[in-house]
Write a protein that holds these residues in place. Structure first.
Motif, PDB file in Angstrom:
ATOM      1  N   PRO A  25       0.847  -1.200   0.000  1.00  0.00           N
ATOM      2  CA  PRO A  25       0.000   0.000   0.000  1.00  0.00           C
ATOM      3  C   PRO A  25       0.888   1.258   0.000  1.00  0.00           C
ATOM      4  CG  PRO A  25      -0.675  -1.539   1.724  1.00  0.00           C
ATOM      5  CD  PRO A  25       0.641  -2.009   1.185  1.00  0.00           C
ATOM      6  N   LEU A  26       0.933   1.958  -1.117  1.00  0.00           N
ATOM      7  CA  LEU A  26       1.877   3.060  -1.287  1.00  0.00           C
ATOM      8  C   LEU A  26       1.656   4.231  -0.333  1.00  0.00           C
ATOM      9  CD1 LEU A  26       2.270   2.973  -5.156  1.00  0.00           C
ATOM     10  CD2 LEU A  26       3.573   1.751  -3.400  1.00  0.00           C
ATOM     11  N   PRO A  27       0.419   4.661  -0.059  1.00  0.00           N
ATOM     12  CA  PRO A  27       0.259   5.750   0.913  1.00  0.00           C
ATOM     13  C   PRO A  27       0.800   5.378   2.301  1.00  0.00           C
ATOM     14  CG  PRO A  27      -1.750   5.481  -0.369  1.00  0.00           C
ATOM     15  CD  PRO A  27      -0.860   4.300  -0.683  1.00  0.00           C
ATOM     16  N   GLU A  28       0.597   4.133   2.709  1.00  0.00           N
ATOM     17  CA  GLU A  28       1.106   3.695   4.012  1.00  0.00           C
ATOM     18  C   GLU A  28       2.632   3.631   4.006  1.00  0.00           C
ATOM     19  OE1 GLU A  28      -1.466   2.212   2.482  1.00  0.00           O
ATOM     20  OE2 GLU A  28      -3.076   1.944   3.921  1.00  0.00           O
ATOM     21  N   LEU A  29       3.221   3.219   2.887  1.00  0.00           N
ATOM     22  CA  LEU A  29       4.683   3.177   2.775  1.00  0.00           C
ATOM     23  C   LEU A  29       5.263   4.578   2.909  1.00  0.00           C
ATOM     24  CD1 LEU A  29       7.340   1.738   2.206  1.00  0.00           C
ATOM     25  CD2 LEU A  29       6.838   1.963  -0.240  1.00  0.00           C
ATOM     26  N   ALA A  30       4.687   5.533   2.193  1.00  0.00           N
ATOM     27  CA  ALA A  30       5.165   6.916   2.276  1.00  0.00           C
ATOM     28  C   ALA A  30       5.033   7.454   3.702  1.00  0.00           C
ATOM     29  CB  ALA A  30       4.403   7.797   1.296  1.00  0.00           C
ATOM     30  N   ALA A  31       3.919   7.159   4.352  1.00  0.00           N
ATOM     31  CA  ALA A  31       3.719   7.604   5.735  1.00  0.00           C
ATOM     32  C   ALA A  31       4.742   6.968   6.663  1.00  0.00           C
ATOM     33  CB  ALA A  31       2.300   7.282   6.203  1.00  0.00           C
ATOM     34  N   SER A  32       5.081   5.710   6.422  1.00  0.00           N
ATOM     35  CA  SER A  32       6.082   5.016   7.247  1.00  0.00           C
ATOM     36  C   SER A  32       7.455   5.659   7.091  1.00  0.00           C
ATOM     37  CB  SER A  32       6.174   3.537   6.864  1.00  0.00           C
ATOM     38  OG  SER A  32       4.985   2.877   7.177  1.00  0.00           O
ATOM     39  N   VAL A  33       7.788   6.051   5.869  1.00  0.00           N
ATOM     40  CA  VAL A  33       9.078   6.716   5.639  1.00  0.00           C
ATOM     41  C   VAL A  33       9.096   8.055   6.379  1.00  0.00           C
ATOM     42  CG1 VAL A  33      10.546   7.810   3.896  1.00  0.00           C
ATOM     43  CG2 VAL A  33       9.523   5.578   3.437  1.00  0.00           C
ATOM     44  N   ARG A  34       8.022   8.817   6.264  1.00  0.00           N
ATOM     45  CA  ARG A  34       7.957  10.099   6.969  1.00  0.00           C
ATOM     46  C   ARG A  34       8.053   9.899   8.479  1.00  0.00           C
ATOM     47  NH1 ARG A  34       3.787  10.773   3.141  1.00  0.00           N
ATOM     48  NH2 ARG A  34       4.494  12.070   1.428  1.00  0.00           N
ATOM     49  N   ASP A  35       7.354   8.887   8.998  1.00  0.00           N
ATOM     50  CA  ASP A  35       7.403   8.602  10.437  1.00  0.00           C
ATOM     51  C   ASP A  35       8.808   8.180  10.866  1.00  0.00           C
ATOM     52  OD1 ASP A  35       4.724   9.182  10.679  1.00  0.00           O
ATOM     53  OD2 ASP A  35       4.074   7.078  10.727  1.00  0.00           O
ATOM     54  N   ALA A  36       9.476   7.387  10.025  1.00  0.00           N
ATOM     55  CA  ALA A  36      10.823   6.917  10.364  1.00  0.00           C
ATOM     56  C   ALA A  36      11.810   8.082  10.446  1.00  0.00           C
ATOM     57  CB  ALA A  36      11.302   5.891   9.342  1.00  0.00           C
ATOM     58  N   LEU A  37      11.602   9.090   9.622  1.00  0.00           N
ATOM     59  CA  LEU A  37      12.490  10.260   9.680  1.00  0.00           C
ATOM     60  C   LEU A  37      12.215  11.097  10.921  1.00  0.00           C
ATOM     61  CD1 LEU A  37      12.647  11.303   5.948  1.00  0.00           C
ATOM     62  CD2 LEU A  37      14.482  10.380   7.345  1.00  0.00           C
ATOM     63  N   GLY A  38      10.949  11.144  11.308  1.00  0.00           N
ATOM     64  CA  GLY A  38      10.554  11.805  12.550  1.00  0.00           C
ATOM     65  C   GLY A  38      11.322  13.069  12.865  1.00  0.00           C
ATOM     66  N   ASP A  39      11.911  13.106  14.037  1.00  0.00           N
ATOM     67  CA  ASP A  39      12.643  14.285  14.511  1.00  0.00           C
ATOM     68  C   ASP A  39      13.892  14.564  13.695  1.00  0.00           C
ATOM     69  OD1 ASP A  39      10.756  14.652  16.491  1.00  0.00           O
ATOM     70  OD2 ASP A  39      11.903  13.527  17.992  1.00  0.00           O
ATOM     71  N   LEU A  40      14.391  13.562  12.972  1.00  0.00           N
ATOM     72  CA  LEU A  40      15.592  13.755  12.168  1.00  0.00           C
ATOM     73  C   LEU A  40      15.379  14.772  11.052  1.00  0.00           C
ATOM     74  CD1 LEU A  40      16.750  10.046  11.810  1.00  0.00           C
ATOM     75  CD2 LEU A  40      17.694  11.804  13.328  1.00  0.00           C
ATOM     76  N   SER A  41      14.130  14.974  10.656  1.00  0.00           N
ATOM     77  CA  SER A  41      13.854  15.922   9.576  1.00  0.00           C
ATOM     78  C   SER A  41      13.991  17.373  10.026  1.00  0.00           C
ATOM     79  CB  SER A  41      12.462  15.682   8.998  1.00  0.00           C
ATOM     80  OG  SER A  41      11.466  15.957   9.967  1.00  0.00           O
ATOM     81  N   ALA A  42      14.054  17.601  11.305  1.00  0.00           N
ATOM     82  CA  ALA A  42      14.247  18.945  11.871  1.00  0.00           C
ATOM     83  C   ALA A  42      13.267  19.967  11.290  1.00  0.00           C
ATOM     84  CB  ALA A  42      15.692  19.404  11.670  1.00  0.00           C
ATOM     85  N   GLY A  43      12.003  19.557  11.156  1.00  0.00           N
ATOM     86  CA  GLY A  43      10.971  20.467  10.681  1.00  0.00           C
ATOM     87  C   GLY A  43      10.899  20.619   9.169  1.00  0.00           C
ATOM     88  N   ARG A  44      11.781  19.941   8.444  1.00  0.00           N
ATOM     89  CA  ARG A  44      11.738  20.022   6.975  1.00  0.00           C
ATOM     90  C   ARG A  44      10.559  19.222   6.445  1.00  0.00           C
ATOM     91  NH1 ARG A  44      17.184  18.559   8.059  1.00  0.00           N
ATOM     92  NH2 ARG A  44      18.659  20.205   7.542  1.00  0.00           N
ATOM     93  N   ARG A  45      10.020  19.651   5.309  1.00  0.00           N
ATOM     94  CA  ARG A  45       8.999  18.875   4.601  1.00  0.00           C
ATOM     95  C   ARG A  45       9.691  17.626   4.059  1.00  0.00           C
ATOM     96  NH1 ARG A  45       7.733  22.549   1.052  1.00  0.00           N
ATOM     97  NH2 ARG A  45       9.145  21.772  -0.535  1.00  0.00           N
ATOM     98  N   VAL A  46       9.026  16.471   4.138  1.00  0.00           N
ATOM     99  CA  VAL A  46       9.572  15.218   3.617  1.00  0.00           C
ATOM    100  C   VAL A  46       8.725  14.789   2.423  1.00  0.00           C
ATOM    101  CG1 VAL A  46      10.086  12.797   4.110  1.00  0.00           C
ATOM    102  CG2 VAL A  46      10.416  14.526   5.891  1.00  0.00           C
ATOM    103  N   ASN A  47       9.347  14.761   1.254  1.00  0.00           N
ATOM    104  CA  ASN A  47       8.685  14.327   0.027  1.00  0.00           C
ATOM    105  C   ASN A  47       9.138  12.915  -0.300  1.00  0.00           C
ATOM    106  OD1 ASN A  47       7.402  16.839  -0.487  1.00  0.00           O
ATOM    107  ND2 ASN A  47       9.340  17.636  -1.218  1.00  0.00           N
ATOM    108  N   VAL A  48       8.196  12.002  -0.440  1.00  0.00           N
ATOM    109  CA  VAL A  48       8.502  10.610  -0.766  1.00  0.00           C
ATOM    110  C   VAL A  48       7.995  10.346  -2.180  1.00  0.00           C
ATOM    111  CG1 VAL A  48       8.138   8.197  -0.142  1.00  0.00           C
ATOM    112  CG2 VAL A  48       8.305   9.941   1.650  1.00  0.00           C
ATOM    113  N   THR A  49       8.891   9.855  -3.043  1.00  0.00           N
ATOM    114  CA  THR A  49       8.543   9.546  -4.424  1.00  0.00           C
ATOM    115  C   THR A  49       8.773   8.065  -4.667  1.00  0.00           C
ATOM    116  OG1 THR A  49       9.216  11.753  -5.136  1.00  0.00           O
ATOM    117  CG2 THR A  49       9.033  10.061  -6.849  1.00  0.00           C
TER     118      THR A  49
END
Length: 71
Positions: free
Chosen positions: A30-54
């Motif tokens: 399920p691609l939407p869930e995969l993208a959400a999992s990647v965003r969740d895995a980055l969590g605090d590491l993204s330091a407030g940056r937008r995370v785009n998953v392609t």
């Protein structure tokens, strides 16, 4: 591509305002869930940056051989 000291991470670009993650998914995932999992895995590491998953491509689903994996 993100360059780390003496390393290159293909499929990941970190910019001041965003992080781009490009990946290949397994068919049937399920691609939407995969993208959400990647965003969740980055969590605090993204330091407030937008995370785009392609999702760049799909690989075939694994065939069920009927054999169970044993640990």
């Amino acid at each position: 591509m993100t360059y780390l000291p003496r390393e290159v991470v293909p499929g990941v670009t970190v910019r001041d305002d965003e992080i781009e993650v490009h990946l290949v998914a397994r068919y049937g995932t399920p691609l939407p869930e995969l993208a959400a999992s990647v965003r969740d895995a980055l969590g605090d590491l993204s330091a407030g940056r937008r995370v785009n998953v392609t999702i760049e491509d799909l690989t075939p689903a694994e065939k069920n051989t009927g054999k169970e994996e044993r640990s």
